[in-house]
Design a protein around this motif. Structure first.
Motif, PDB file in Angstrom:
ATOM      1  N   PRO A   1       0.659  -1.169   0.263  1.00 40.45           N
ATOM      2  CA  PRO A   1       0.061   0.170  -0.053  1.00 40.45           C
ATOM      3  C   PRO A   1       1.113   1.155   0.040  1.00 40.45           C
ATOM      4  O   PRO A   1       2.073   1.154   0.195  1.00 40.45           O
ATOM      5  N   ARG A   2       0.211   2.133  -0.332  1.00 44.16           N
ATOM      6  CA  ARG A   2       1.035   3.596  -0.192  1.00 44.16           C
ATOM      7  C   ARG A   2       1.795   3.858   0.973  1.00 44.16           C
ATOM      8  O   ARG A   2       2.921   4.470   0.966  1.00 44.16           O
TER       9      ARG A   2
ATOM     10  N   SER B   1       4.376   6.189  -5.876  1.00 45.17           N
ATOM     11  CA  SER B   1       3.953   6.835  -4.896  1.00 45.17           C
ATOM     12  C   SER B   1       2.791   7.648  -5.567  1.00 45.17           C
ATOM     13  O   SER B   1       1.689   8.311  -5.041  1.00 45.17           O
ATOM     14  N   ASP B   2       2.870   7.729  -7.107  1.00 47.22           N
ATOM     15  CA  ASP B   2       1.751   8.222  -7.914  1.00 47.22           C
ATOM     16  C   ASP B   2       0.916   7.173  -8.468  1.00 47.22           C
ATOM     17  O   ASP B   2       1.187   6.198  -9.161  1.00 47.22           O
ATOM     18  N   GLU B   3      -0.183   7.218  -8.230  1.00 48.15           N
ATOM     19  CA  GLU B   3      -1.303   6.220  -8.615  1.00 48.15           C
ATOM     20  C   GLU B   3      -1.372   5.824 -10.130  1.00 48.15           C
ATOM     21  O   GLU B   3      -1.456   4.759 -10.675  1.00 48.15           O
TER      22      GLU B   3
ATOM     23  N   ARG C   1       2.151   4.515 -11.320  1.00 43.93           N
ATOM     24  CA  ARG C   1       2.300   3.192 -10.921  1.00 43.93           C
ATOM     25  C   ARG C   1       1.469   2.296 -11.712  1.00 43.93           C
ATOM     26  O   ARG C   1       2.096   1.420 -11.937  1.00 43.93           O
ATOM     27  N   ALA C   2       0.265   2.758 -11.829  1.00 41.60           N
ATOM     28  CA  ALA C   2      -0.454   1.795 -12.871  1.00 41.60           C
ATOM     29  C   ALA C   2       0.098   1.624 -13.987  1.00 41.60           C
ATOM     30  O   ALA C   2      -0.148   0.516 -14.571  1.00 41.60           O
TER      31      ALA C   2
END
Length: 235
Positions: free
Chosen positions: A15-16, A52-54, A57-58
């Motif tokens: 998780p973050r 850390s950037d959704e 990261r995706a």
């Protein structure tokens, strides 16, 4: 492909909040001041900024790309700089004959390079101060989330971004200087008349010298004029 999760020392499902914790822990040893290296620390910063950037990261999880491929168009950036400098000259409303356009643009670009290098040095010193501040920071109590650490992380990323941006601009400025070496902005049409004027002046000087020589070799005006008759007894 670079494994950002391995660099961070976390699982792909982390998780973050675990990403933040892992970054703070790794930063202490990856930074040159903590016994690490610049390369290791930069890799850690990149890994943290992506994971850390959704959205980023995706994209990384799906494609393995850290950033979309953006080629460094060196000549394109250099041409934009030259266009900007020439635009200032074009709209200056000054007599081009009184300006050394090439030297003027070159000096302006060199000043920009010096300013950018000074900015890089400033950001590097700021990074060193931030690292010391991070090491001196102590949290008095326990709680969910470390907001101050996140602020420091943000500053660290901002500093790295500014350094990267300035270094890229310096490359474009230096390329602009290379391109300008092959060009001259001298007004050749203004050279010919000046040479003609010089030649005409030389002809005039020669004529004056010849005239002076003639006058010097001729009898004086007083000698050339007839003498007045001497008075007689009859007046």
């Amino acid at each position: 492909m670079i494994d950002l999760y391995k660099i961070m020392g976390i699982k792909r499902s982390a998780p973050r909040k675990d990403i933040h914790k892992a970054y703070r822990k790794k930063a202490k040893t990856a930074h040159p001041d903590g016994g690490g290296s610049t390369e290791a620390f930069n890799q850690l910063v990149v890994a943290y900024s992506v994971l850390s950037d959704e959205g980023r990261r995706a994209r990384y999880d799906e494609t393995g790309e850290i950033e979309p491929q953006q080629p460094d168009n060196l000549d394109g950036g250099a041409i934009e700089i030259i266009a900007e400098k020439l635009g200032l000259v074009i709209h200056a409303e000054q007599d081009l004959a009184s300006l050394d356009v090439g030297a003027l643009i070159e000096r302006a670009i060199q000043d920009d390079i010096a300013a950018r290098k000074a900015s890089v040095a400033h950001q590097q010193r700021a990074g060193e101060r931030l690292s010391k501040l991070r090491g001196a920071r102590k949290r008095k109590g326990e709680g969910e989330g470390d907001l101050v650490a996140r602020v420091l992380d943000w500053h660290e990323l901002a500093i790295q971004g500014q350094i990267k941006k300035n270094e890229g601009t310096i490359r474009h400025l230096e390329r602009a200087l290379e391109i300008l070496k092959d060009y001259s902005f001298a007004d050749e049409s203004a050279v010919a008349p000046s040479e003609e004027v010089v030649e005409a002046l030389n002809d005039i000087l020669v004529s004056l010298d010849e005239l002076a020589a003639i006058l010097n070799s001729s009898p004086s005006r007083a000698e050339a004029m007839p003498k007045e008759a001497e008075p007689t007894a009859f007046g």
